[in-house]
Design an enzyme around this catalytic site. Structure first.
Site, PDB file in Angstrom:
ATOM      1  N   TYR A  45      51.827  41.593  43.533  1.00  0.00           N
ATOM      2  CA  TYR A  45      50.614  42.382  43.506  1.00  0.00           C
ATOM      3  C   TYR A  45      50.350  42.190  41.965  1.00  0.00           C
ATOM      4  O   TYR A  45      49.082  42.178  41.726  1.00  0.00           O
ATOM      5  CB  TYR A  45      50.992  43.795  43.772  1.00  0.00           C
TER       6      TYR A  45
ATOM      7  N   SER B 268      43.570  55.121  37.423  1.00  0.00           N
ATOM      8  CA  SER B 268      42.910  54.498  38.168  1.00  0.00           C
ATOM      9  C   SER B 268      42.504  55.501  39.120  1.00  0.00           C
ATOM     10  O   SER B 268      43.171  56.126  39.832  1.00  0.00           O
ATOM     11  CB  SER B 268      43.746  53.399  38.839  1.00  0.00           C
TER      12      SER B 268
ATOM     13  N   GLN C   3      39.548  56.345  35.265  1.00  0.00           N
ATOM     14  CA  GLN C   3      38.772  55.098  35.568  1.00  0.00           C
ATOM     15  C   GLN C   3      38.071  55.348  37.064  1.00  0.00           C
ATOM     16  O   GLN C   3      38.858  55.575  37.870  1.00  0.00           O
ATOM     17  CB  GLN C   3      39.658  53.689  35.704  1.00  0.00           C
TER      18      GLN C   3
ATOM     19  N   TYR D 188      36.241  53.881  40.344  1.00  0.00           N
ATOM     20  CA  TYR D 188      35.756  52.869  41.460  1.00  0.00           C
ATOM     21  C   TYR D 188      34.772  53.541  41.870  1.00  0.00           C
ATOM     22  O   TYR D 188      35.037  54.723  42.786  1.00  0.00           O
ATOM     23  CB  TYR D 188      36.919  52.249  42.140  1.00  0.00           C
TER      24      TYR D 188
ATOM     25  N   THR E 179      34.403  50.942  35.959  1.00  0.00           N
ATOM     26  CA  THR E 179      34.743  49.650  36.371  1.00  0.00           C
ATOM     27  C   THR E 179      33.528  48.980  37.207  1.00  0.00           C
ATOM     28  O   THR E 179      33.582  49.281  38.337  1.00  0.00           O
ATOM     29  CB  THR E 179      36.138  49.193  37.122  1.00  0.00           C
TER      30      THR E 179
ATOM     31  N   ARG F 184      41.994  36.915  46.368  1.00  0.00           N
ATOM     32  CA  ARG F 184      43.391  36.734  45.865  1.00  0.00           C
ATOM     33  C   ARG F 184      44.687  36.470  46.687  1.00  0.00           C
ATOM     34  O   ARG F 184      45.118  37.213  47.366  1.00  0.00           O
ATOM     35  CB  ARG F 184      43.814  38.325  45.228  1.00  0.00           C
TER      36      ARG F 184
ATOM     37  N   LYS G 298      33.415  49.014  31.970  1.00  0.00           N
ATOM     38  CA  LYS G 298      34.541  48.074  32.045  1.00  0.00           C
ATOM     39  C   LYS G 298      34.160  46.716  32.775  1.00  0.00           C
ATOM     40  O   LYS G 298      33.790  46.949  33.944  1.00  0.00           O
ATOM     41  CB  LYS G 298      35.769  48.707  32.578  1.00  0.00           C
TER      42      LYS G 298
ATOM     43  N   HIS H 189      38.934  41.708  34.137  1.00  0.00           N
ATOM     44  CA  HIS H 189      40.147  42.368  34.971  1.00  0.00           C
ATOM     45  C   HIS H 189      41.368  41.562  35.094  1.00  0.00           C
ATOM     46  O   HIS H 189      41.896  41.420  35.982  1.00  0.00           O
ATOM     47  CB  HIS H 189      39.257  42.346  36.327  1.00  0.00           C
TER      48      HIS H 189
ATOM     49  N   ARG I 135      41.334  38.778  37.748  1.00  0.00           N
ATOM     50  CA  ARG I 135      41.598  38.868  39.271  1.00  0.00           C
ATOM     51  C   ARG I 135      40.446  38.977  39.911  1.00  0.00           C
ATOM     52  O   ARG I 135      40.462  39.347  41.184  1.00  0.00           O
ATOM     53  CB  ARG I 135      42.462  40.108  39.132  1.00  0.00           C
TER      54      ARG I 135
ATOM     55  N   ASP J  71      40.083  43.910  26.839  1.00  0.00           N
ATOM     56  CA  ASP J  71      41.367  43.581  27.664  1.00  0.00           C
ATOM     57  C   ASP J  71      41.336  42.440  28.190  1.00  0.00           C
ATOM     58  O   ASP J  71      40.097  41.591  28.281  1.00  0.00           O
ATOM     59  CB  ASP J  71      41.677  44.865  28.620  1.00  0.00           C
TER      60      ASP J  71
ATOM     61  N   GLY K  12      47.154  45.702  30.919  1.00  0.00           N
ATOM     62  CA  GLY K  12      47.604  46.026  32.360  1.00  0.00           C
ATOM     63  C   GLY K  12      48.927  45.478  32.683  1.00  0.00           C
ATOM     64  O   GLY K  12      49.982  46.199  32.783  1.00  0.00           O
ATOM     65  N   ARG K  13      49.043  44.167  32.987  1.00  0.00           N
ATOM     66  CA  ARG K  13      50.407  43.573  33.608  1.00  0.00           C
ATOM     67  C   ARG K  13      51.479  44.106  32.664  1.00  0.00           C
ATOM     68  O   ARG K  13      52.543  44.403  33.415  1.00  0.00           O
ATOM     69  CB  ARG K  13      50.121  42.010  33.886  1.00  0.00           C
TER      70      ARG K  13
HETATM   71  C1  FNR Z   1      44.524  46.167  37.474  1.00  0.00           C
HETATM   72  N1  FNR Z   1      43.383  46.244  36.963  1.00  0.00           N
HETATM   73  C2  FNR Z   1      42.559  47.448  37.241  1.00  0.00           C
HETATM   74  N2  FNR Z   1      41.240  47.845  36.797  1.00  0.00           N
HETATM   75  C3  FNR Z   1      40.778  48.841  37.293  1.00  0.00           C
HETATM   76  O1  FNR Z   1      39.767  49.254  36.761  1.00  0.00           O
HETATM   77  N3  FNR Z   1      41.212  49.760  38.258  1.00  0.00           N
HETATM   78  C4  FNR Z   1      42.134  49.379  38.826  1.00  0.00           C
HETATM   79  O2  FNR Z   1      42.900  50.030  39.822  1.00  0.00           O
HETATM   80  C5  FNR Z   1      43.078  48.376  38.568  1.00  0.00           C
HETATM   81  N4  FNR Z   1      44.247  47.851  39.076  1.00  0.00           N
HETATM   82  C6  FNR Z   1      45.031  46.790  38.578  1.00  0.00           C
HETATM   83  C7  FNR Z   1      45.997  46.460  39.256  1.00  0.00           C
HETATM   84  C8  FNR Z   1      47.143  45.494  38.793  1.00  0.00           C
HETATM   85  C9  FNR Z   1      48.169  45.215  39.340  1.00  0.00           C
HETATM   86  C10 FNR Z   1      46.489  44.708  37.586  1.00  0.00           C
HETATM   87  C11 FNR Z   1      47.309  43.924  36.993  1.00  0.00           C
HETATM   88  C12 FNR Z   1      45.157  44.893  37.058  1.00  0.00           C
HETATM   89  C13 FNR Z   1      42.636  45.602  35.842  1.00  0.00           C
HETATM   90  C14 FNR Z   1      43.287  46.033  34.484  1.00  0.00           C
HETATM   91  O3  FNR Z   1      42.920  47.377  34.106  1.00  0.00           O
HETATM   92  C15 FNR Z   1      43.056  45.150  33.256  1.00  0.00           C
HETATM   93  O4  FNR Z   1      41.720  45.034  33.067  1.00  0.00           O
HETATM   94  C16 FNR Z   1      43.862  43.825  33.296  1.00  0.00           C
HETATM   95  O5  FNR Z   1      45.174  44.092  33.633  1.00  0.00           O
HETATM   96  C17 FNR Z   1      43.813  43.336  32.041  1.00  0.00           C
HETATM   97  O6  FNR Z   1      44.584  42.130  31.884  1.00  0.00           O
HETATM   98  P1  FNR Z   1      46.125  41.894  31.674  1.00  0.00           P
HETATM   99  O7  FNR Z   1      46.409  42.892  30.618  1.00  0.00           O
HETATM  100  O8  FNR Z   1      46.791  42.316  32.851  1.00  0.00           O
HETATM  101  O9  FNR Z   1      46.027  40.618  31.218  1.00  0.00           O
END
Ligand code: FNR
Length: 375
Positions: A36, A118, A138, A140, A166, A175, A249, A273, A276, A304, A327-328
């Site tokens: 995930y 989120s 944030q 959605y 977002t 994915r 975003k 994102h 993703r 980011d 994020g991760r």
């Molecule tokens: C996310 N991201 C994300 N963004 C958002 O706006 N709402 C969300 O609910 C989520 N959920 C989410 C879940 C998971 C598991 C990941 C890894 C990412 C995107 C997140 O905010 C961010 O843009 C990225 O994770 C940035 O990249 P890095 O730091 O993971 O490389």
């Protein structure tokens, strides 16, 4: 602190390098939880390119500049921060740890770091607010306008001070890891609690979410999650509903950054994102310099996608970001050690940023400019 503890023979439980932390997470988390977080769109090229983009810039250290006193604090959109690092929104964190969003809120609060909750959280925003320090929400933006308004008003009521909208995820991308792992059963168990706790959502499904109508709730959630018909004109509606700062975003194109300014927005997050959404999209860092140069003096530019070290943060700042989101890394920290894991990740990142800038001859953020870097 970590070095000194090491002198006393204390070996930290989690690695100080966040790439290594991801490897540890791969071996210790369940395949579903790891998939995930680690997963991305398509063949995950953009997720990889996000990281590689940082290697194309090199830091040029300067010497003998008195960096004994240092201060990386900054105020972003009215929120005070000890360093320009923000926890980005990550959905359904209870997939990673039973304390999920609450553990993240506690870790962030202990360090004075801002968390972005989120819409797709597995803990309701009011519950998180009760434990959180500085917090942004944030959005959605759901198809149901009444539900969108309800989210925004609830966020205001519970003390979230900025709205991060977002734009790049009105639908989940292709994915493969998620598709292969079918993590949706987890969702059934833990729920998307901002929806589950919303009166407008209850009205739509004919009452509160219970064991019996959970599948119905999930279907209604999936059908309403995003609105593919949104345009720039719709932002005026959001402005009416929310009187605080609004940040868009998912900006990657210069014209979209200009449009955000024209639409009266307060900021943008240059983000893909974490790779993703669109596999094959440009690395987010590649989009940053031109956008920051164009709109950075008029609105707040955040960044980011791919931050894994203090040097990465330094590079994004030098290329024009006011602060970065991660994020991760913190999601893995949460999965490995709950609240302590999130705190570990934040402390490592902020300490490494401080040391990197100091060793490069910079003691405040005002000293960090394009001249920090060589291509
Ligand atoms: C996310 N991201 C994300 N963004 C958002 O706006 N709402 C969300 O609910 C989520 N959920 C989410 C879940 C998971 C598991 C990941 C890894 C990412 C995107 C997140 O905010 C961010 O843009 C990225 O994770 C940035 O990249 P890095 O730091 O993971 O490389």
């Amino acid at each position: 602190e970590i070095y000194l503890a090491g002198l006393g023979g204390v070996v930290p439980e989690l690695p100080a390098d966040l790439h290594r932390l991801e490897e540890v997470a791969r071996t210790r988390l369940t395949p579903q939880a790891h998939g995930y977080v680690a997963g991305a769109a398509g063949a995950e090229r953009t997720a990889r390119d996000n990281l590689a983009a940082f290697d194309q810039w090199k830091i040029v250290p300067r010497m003998l500049r008195d960096v004994a006193e240092r201060d990386l604090s900054v105020t972003v959109l009215g929120t005070q921060m000890p360093a320009p690092v923000i926890l980005g929104p990550v959905g359904v964190l209870r997939i990673l740890h039973p304390d999920g969003e609450l553990a993240v809120a506690r870790a962030a609060k202990a360090l004075g770091v801002t968390m972005t909750l989120s819409t797709a959280a597995s803990t309701a925003m009011e519950e998180v607010a009760a434990e959180a320090g500085p917090r942004w929400f944030q959005l959605y933006w759901p198809k149901d306008r009444e539900l969108a308004a309800s989210f925004v008003h609830r966020a205001k009521e519970s003390g979230y001070t900025a709205l991060v909208v977002t734009l790049d995820t009105f639908a989940m991308a292709w994915r493969p890891r998620d598709l292969d792992q079918a993590y949706l059963p987890f969702l059934q168990g833990i729920g998307v609690q901002n929806y589950w706790s919303d009166p407008v959502f209850h009205k739509a499904i004919g009452g509160p979410v219970t064991e019996d109508n959970r599948d119905r709730a999930l279907l209604h959630w999936a059908a309403n999650f995003g609105d593919a018909s949104l345009t720039w004109g719709d932002l005026a509606w959001l402005r009416e509903e929310w009187d605080g700062p609004i940040v868009l975003k998912g900006i990657q194109h210069l014209d979209d950054a200009r449009r955000a300014v024209d639409a009266g927005m307060d900021g943008i997050v240059v983000s893909n994102h974490g790779g993703r959404q669109v596999d094959g999209a440009i690395p987010s860092l590649q989009a940053l310099p031109a956008i920051a140069a164009e709109v950075g003096s008029r609105i707040t530019v955040l960044f980011d996608s791919g931050i894994r070290s203090g040097a990465d943060v330094a590079k994004a700042l030098a290329l024009g970001a006011e602060a970065v989101m991660i994020g991760r890394p913190y999601a893995f920290g949460l999965g490995l050690a709950g609240e302590d894991g999130v705190r570990h990740v934040l402390r490592c990142l902020m300490a490494e940023l401080d040391l990197t800038l100091a060793l490069a001859g910079r003691s405040t953020l005002a000293d960090v400019g394009r001249d920090l870097l060589s291509p």
